[in-house]
Write a protein that holds these residues in place. Structure first.
Motif, PDB file in Angstrom:
ATOM      1  N   LEU A  68     -20.516 -27.533 -39.499  1.00 39.28           N
ATOM      2  CA  LEU A  68     -21.396 -26.457 -39.027  1.00 39.28           C
ATOM      3  C   LEU A  68     -22.253 -26.986 -37.902  1.00 39.28           C
ATOM      4  O   LEU A  68     -22.891 -28.032 -38.031  1.00 39.28           O
ATOM      5  N   ARG A  69     -22.278 -26.245 -36.804  1.00 40.12           N
ATOM      6  CA  ARG A  69     -23.079 -26.660 -35.637  1.00 40.12           C
ATOM      7  C   ARG A  69     -24.222 -25.681 -35.435  1.00 40.12           C
ATOM      8  O   ARG A  69     -24.026 -24.463 -35.359  1.00 40.12           O
ATOM      9  N   LEU A  70     -25.454 -26.224 -35.355  1.00 42.07           N
ATOM     10  CA  LEU A  70     -26.645 -25.442 -35.036  1.00 42.07           C
ATOM     11  C   LEU A  70     -27.001 -25.688 -33.580  1.00 42.07           C
ATOM     12  O   LEU A  70     -27.159 -26.844 -33.151  1.00 42.07           O
ATOM     13  N   LEU A  71     -27.119 -24.622 -32.804  1.00 44.83           N
ATOM     14  CA  LEU A  71     -27.493 -24.704 -31.389  1.00 44.83           C
ATOM     15  C   LEU A  71     -28.866 -24.073 -31.233  1.00 44.83           C
ATOM     16  O   LEU A  71     -29.093 -22.955 -31.699  1.00 44.83           O
ATOM     17  N   ALA A  72     -29.789 -24.786 -30.592  1.00 49.84           N
ATOM     18  CA  ALA A  72     -31.183 -24.331 -30.601  1.00 49.84           C
ATOM     19  C   ALA A  72     -31.827 -24.417 -29.228  1.00 49.84           C
ATOM     20  O   ALA A  72     -31.617 -25.375 -28.471  1.00 49.84           O
ATOM     21  N   THR A  73     -32.641 -23.400 -28.926  1.00 50.29           N
ATOM     22  CA  THR A  73     -33.514 -23.404 -27.757  1.00 50.29           C
ATOM     23  C   THR A  73     -34.950 -23.264 -28.234  1.00 50.29           C
ATOM     24  O   THR A  73     -35.224 -22.823 -29.344  1.00 50.29           O
ATOM     25  N   SER A  74     -35.881 -23.642 -27.362  1.00 49.14           N
ATOM     26  CA  SER A  74     -37.300 -23.490 -27.690  1.00 49.14           C
ATOM     27  C   SER A  74     -38.110 -23.491 -26.409  1.00 49.14           C
ATOM     28  O   SER A  74     -37.716 -24.089 -25.402  1.00 49.14           O
ATOM     29  N   ASP A  75     -39.232 -22.794 -26.446  1.00 49.70           N
ATOM     30  CA  ASP A  75     -40.198 -22.811 -25.339  1.00 49.70           C
ATOM     31  C   ASP A  75     -39.550 -22.437 -24.007  1.00 49.70           C
ATOM     32  O   ASP A  75     -39.791 -23.066 -22.977  1.00 49.70           O
ATOM     33  N   LEU A  76     -38.749 -21.381 -24.028  1.00 44.33           N
ATOM     34  CA  LEU A  76     -38.136 -20.888 -22.790  1.00 44.33           C
ATOM     35  C   LEU A  76     -39.170 -20.272 -21.858  1.00 44.33           C
ATOM     36  O   LEU A  76     -38.993 -20.268 -20.639  1.00 44.33           O
ATOM     37  N   HIS A  77     -40.237 -19.725 -22.406  1.00 49.18           N
ATOM     38  CA  HIS A  77     -41.372 -19.205 -21.636  1.00 49.18           C
ATOM     39  C   HIS A  77     -40.941 -18.252 -20.518  1.00 49.18           C
ATOM     40  O   HIS A  77     -41.373 -18.375 -19.366  1.00 49.18           O
ATOM     41  N   ALA A  78     -40.104 -17.299 -20.870  1.00 45.48           N
ATOM     42  CA  ALA A  78     -39.678 -16.234 -19.952  1.00 45.48           C
ATOM     43  C   ALA A  78     -38.944 -16.767 -18.733  1.00 45.48           C
ATOM     44  O   ALA A  78     -38.850 -16.075 -17.716  1.00 45.48           O
ATOM     45  N   ASN A  79     -38.409 -17.970 -18.822  1.00 45.01           N
ATOM     46  CA  ASN A  79     -37.541 -18.494 -17.765  1.00 45.01           C
ATOM     47  C   ASN A  79     -36.114 -18.096 -18.096  1.00 45.01           C
ATOM     48  O   ASN A  79     -35.460 -18.695 -18.952  1.00 45.01           O
TER      49      ASN A  79
ATOM     50  N   ASN B  17     -17.549 -23.168 -35.984  1.00 48.87           N
ATOM     51  CA  ASN B  17     -18.633 -22.673 -36.842  1.00 48.87           C
ATOM     52  C   ASN B  17     -19.983 -22.978 -36.198  1.00 48.87           C
ATOM     53  O   ASN B  17     -20.465 -24.109 -36.266  1.00 48.87           O
ATOM     54  N   CYS B  18     -20.576 -21.985 -35.543  1.00 48.28           N
ATOM     55  CA  CYS B  18     -21.835 -22.200 -34.816  1.00 48.28           C
ATOM     56  C   CYS B  18     -22.869 -21.143 -35.182  1.00 48.28           C
ATOM     57  O   CYS B  18     -22.523 -19.970 -35.410  1.00 48.28           O
ATOM     58  N   LEU B  19     -24.126 -21.555 -35.201  1.00 51.53           N
ATOM     59  CA  LEU B  19     -25.262 -20.639 -35.226  1.00 51.53           C
ATOM     60  C   LEU B  19     -26.123 -20.943 -34.018  1.00 51.53           C
ATOM     61  O   LEU B  19     -26.375 -22.111 -33.699  1.00 51.53           O
ATOM     62  N   VAL B  20     -26.599 -19.892 -33.334  1.00 55.27           N
ATOM     63  CA  VAL B  20     -27.479 -20.054 -32.179  1.00 55.27           C
ATOM     64  C   VAL B  20     -28.867 -19.560 -32.573  1.00 55.27           C
ATOM     65  O   VAL B  20     -29.029 -18.416 -33.016  1.00 55.27           O
ATOM     66  N   LEU B  21     -29.880 -20.424 -32.401  1.00 55.87           N
ATOM     67  CA  LEU B  21     -31.230 -20.165 -32.897  1.00 55.87           C
ATOM     68  C   LEU B  21     -32.251 -20.387 -31.796  1.00 55.87           C
ATOM     69  O   LEU B  21     -32.060 -21.231 -30.915  1.00 55.87           O
ATOM     70  N   ASP B  22     -33.362 -19.644 -31.863  1.00 54.72           N
ATOM     71  CA  ASP B  22     -34.449 -19.847 -30.899  1.00 54.72           C
ATOM     72  C   ASP B  22     -35.751 -20.071 -31.659  1.00 54.72           C
ATOM     73  O   ASP B  22     -36.019 -19.427 -32.675  1.00 54.72           O
ATOM     74  N   ASN B  23     -36.570 -20.974 -31.119  1.00 57.03           N
ATOM     75  CA  ASN B  23     -37.759 -21.441 -31.820  1.00 57.03           C
ATOM     76  C   ASN B  23     -39.071 -20.888 -31.267  1.00 57.03           C
ATOM     77  O   ASN B  23     -40.136 -21.377 -31.605  1.00 57.03           O
ATOM     78  N   GLY B  24     -39.013 -19.876 -30.412  1.00 57.54           N
ATOM     79  CA  GLY B  24     -40.239 -19.201 -30.006  1.00 57.54           C
ATOM     80  C   GLY B  24     -40.838 -19.662 -28.696  1.00 57.54           C
ATOM     81  O   GLY B  24     -40.353 -20.573 -28.039  1.00 57.54           O
ATOM     82  N   ASP B  25     -41.962 -19.012 -28.312  1.00 58.94           N
ATOM     83  CA  ASP B  25     -42.537 -19.091 -26.967  1.00 58.94           C
ATOM     84  C   ASP B  25     -41.467 -18.691 -25.953  1.00 58.94           C
ATOM     85  O   ASP B  25     -41.182 -19.394 -24.985  1.00 58.94           O
TER      86      ASP B  25
END
Length: 644
Positions: free
Chosen positions: A23-34, A67-75
């Motif tokens: 299982l692969r978790l793909l994550a972004t965070s603090d994109l700040h509207a970019n 098997n992937c999940l794409v997740l975002d951590n806010g901001d």
């Protein structure tokens, strides 16, 4: 080029009755509207930022792992002009938030919120989230009026995952999230008392246990907070801000995505067996990295028919993959995604044009350049414009109060775009001439509200000591080059207080660490503290300081600000006051920086200042400050020697 190395190929031999799943978790965070690779402050392309850059890596990572999940951590919604335009023009017309629209198209599976997602208020936030086709969870925010959760505190996703033999298995994955509880104070002006934010560790622990009770095979925590000190949860103060490592230590949590502090973790591959600590990834900021957690789970065939499989983690591997450098080719994998989605391409083009039109509105002019390349060496014209606007707004507000208007009025300002962890190209650099709305956003990035504090002379010294922690300690007896600025210190916490004069002795140890969450018993660095007319500041003097709502609430670990009395909280953001000040000026601005602070304590040392390469275009200012170029340093910064 493989993103997962040998992980998927080395899951181990499968035996009869034993299944292993990657299982692969793909994550972004603090994109700040970019969203796009574009810098709206400079009105130019910027391949170092943008969700669409990360989307290419996501596409490449998905192609390697079934098997992937794409997740975002806010901001996610605030921080660049696109976010301002979305709230001002797009959401009121019923259009979706561009970031949410793009995340839908990319196929995110879940997300949580960051503190800056609340900056525009609950109505704008709820309107933005209404368009999300993925769950957004938050474990530690409840509505005060009825005690219900502001958002679902967790979600249980059921996914069919394939093992190495191609057989499908039902795996239940629980996801919960948290935001620093300090957001209640930081955004009190716009949120009021409508939400209560509770402790992150206890909130995630509660939801993780509940998810296990509902049958979760794995639990993932999206923690919008930094790593923290890694101590036991019992060592953390209630309501701590950065708790990712503490949450990783919870028995029911299997993986953690961290954020908030804009750091990158790990800096190299991190592969560990199941007996080691829970994997954590922190994927930088603005789309600089894609966080990847590869997890190998295994399960034996149940002995009894009709009994659900029980999955356990065999090993994990964690990586934060940059979107620049060697990974540019991977990031370009987005192109076929856009070609296959012409609707998204058209919408992105329209949103981009709308943002450029919005930020290109002319508001005035300035006779001198405004830049922050040398803001840590001496006061600059860029922060002076903001200070002048704050003072003008405060005087207008206080005019009808004879008691308050009779007190000394000071102004606390800090450079927002000034390098540090954000890199050598993150500086304000506005040429003399016409000023557009994008320049006001460049000078004042955040939608903080104007606030006025009443404090004492002794408290001013504490305030300034926190700011002076920006500097490394200099050994005055060592003649070798010594770096002056600690890049781990967030530049927006370097307040100078206009209306005061003071020396900063960098030969003395700092009072706090870079983040401000540790206090040290030292004599301090602030010397010769006096008012602008030369009078010494007395400990019992009462003064007013105009600042912003974030700082007034103690944001940045300015404890003395939180303890001071807030006598005014204005209903308008500081940036609006800045725009009004520029527009209402009778002529082009010509800000003259107040002397404010002076650095001392160098002795025989050669003090080296690192700043952005754009500083090479301001050689006259460098000479005025006694700076001599010493060539390029690490990470793309340029080095200047400060000739004291």
């Amino acid at each position: 080029m493989s993103l997962c190395g040998d992980f998927a190929r080395n899951l181990g031999q499968e035996t009869e009755g034993l299944s292993r799943v990657h299982l692969r978790l793909l994550a972004t965070s603090d994109l700040h509207a970019n969203l796009l690779p574009y810098n709206y402050y400079t009105d130019s392309r910027d391949d170092g930022v943008g969700l669409l850059r990360v989307a290419g890596l996501i596409a490449a990572a998905r192609a390697e792992a079934p098997n992937c999940l794409v997740l975002d951590n806010g901001d996610t919604l605030q921080g660049a002009p696109l976010g301002d335009v979305a709230v001002a023009d797009m959401l009121p017309c019923g259009a979706p938030h561009p970031m949410i629209d793009a995340m839908n198209a990319i196929g995110y599976d879940a997300a949580t919120l960051g503190n800056h997602d609340f900056d525009y208020g609950l109505e704008a936030l709820e309107a933005s989230l209404a368009g999300a086709r993925f769950p957004v969870v938050l474990a530690n925010a409840v509505r005060r009026d009825d005690g219900t959760s502001f958002l679902p505190p967790s979600i249980l996703l059921t996914r069919l995952l394939s093992d190495r033999r191609g057989q499908l298995h039902e795996v239940r994955i629980g996801i919960t999230g948290s935001v620093p509880p300090q957001v209640a104070a930081w955004n009190r002006t716009i949120l009021g008392n409508r939400l209560e934010f509770t402790d992150t560790v206890s909130g995630v622990a509660r939801e993780a246990a509940a998810l296990r009770g509902r049958g979760a095979d794995l639990v993932i925590a999206l923690v919008h907070g930094g790593l923290g000190d890694g101590g036991d949860t019992g060592d953390l103060a209630e309501g701590a801000e950065n708790t990712a490592q503490a949450i990783a230590g919870l028995a029911d949590v299997d993986a953690v995505v961290a954020g908030h502090t804009h750091e990158v973790h790990p800096t190299t591959f991190d592969c560990r067996p199941a007996t080691d600590r829970t994997p954590i990834v922190q994927p930088g900021f603005w789309g600089s990295h894609l966080g990847i957690i590869d997890i190998a789970i295994e399960s034996e065939e149940p002995q009894r028919r009709g009994t659900a499989r029980r999955w356990s983690i065999a090993k994990s591997r964690t990586e934060a993959v940059p979107t620049s450098g060697d990974n540019a080719e991977r990031a370009s994998a987005l192109r076929p995604v856009l070609r296959a989605n012409p609707r998204l391409r058209r919408k992105l083009a329209g949103q981009h044009r709308a943002t450029r039109r919005f930020t290109g509105r002319e508001i005035g002019a300035c006779r001198v350049p405004l830049n922050t390349y040398f803001s840590f060496v001496a006061p600059c014209a860029a922060t002076q414009v903001v200070s002048d606007a704050q003072i003008a707004a405060a005087r207008s507000t206080l005019a009808q109060d004879p008691i308050l208007s009779g007190l000394p009025l000071l102004s606390a300002v800090a450079p927002f775009r000034c390098g540090g962890q954000n890199g050598p190209h993150h500086y304000t650099d506005i040429p003399a001439g016409a000023l557009q709305l994008r320049h006001a956003a460049d000078l004042y990035v955040y939608p903080n509200f104007l606030a006025i504090l009443r404090t004492r002379g002794r408290d001013l010294r504490c305030w300034l000591e926190r700011s002076a922690s920006l500097y490394r300690q200099i050994d005055p007896d060592d003649a070798s080059p010594q770096l002056l600025v600690d890049h781990a210190f967030a530049g927006y916490n370097f307040d100078r207080i206009d209306g005061l004069l003071y020396d900063i002795d960098v030969s003395r140890p700092a009072r706090t660490n870079a983040s401000g969450d540790q206090l040290f018993e030292t004599d301090g660095r602030i010397r010769n503290l006096r008012y602008g007319d030369g009078r010494p500041v007395q400990p019992d003097d009462q003064v007013l300081v105009v600042t912003n709502s974030y700082r007034a609430a103690g944001g940045g670990h300015f404890r003395i600000c939180e303890a001071s009395e807030t006598v005014v909280t204005d209903a308008n953001p500081v940036r609006d006051h800045l725009v009004r000040y520029i527009r209402e000026a009778n002529a082009a601005l010509s800000p003259r920086p107040s002397p404010t602070f002076r650095l001392c304590g160098f002795g025989r040392a050669e003090v080296v200042v690192e700043t952005g390469p754009g500083a090479l275009g301001h050689t006259e200012r460098a000479r005025e400050l006694g700076l001599v170029h010493r060539g390029s340093g690490e990470g793309g910064f340029e080095r200047f020697a400060l000739m004291a």
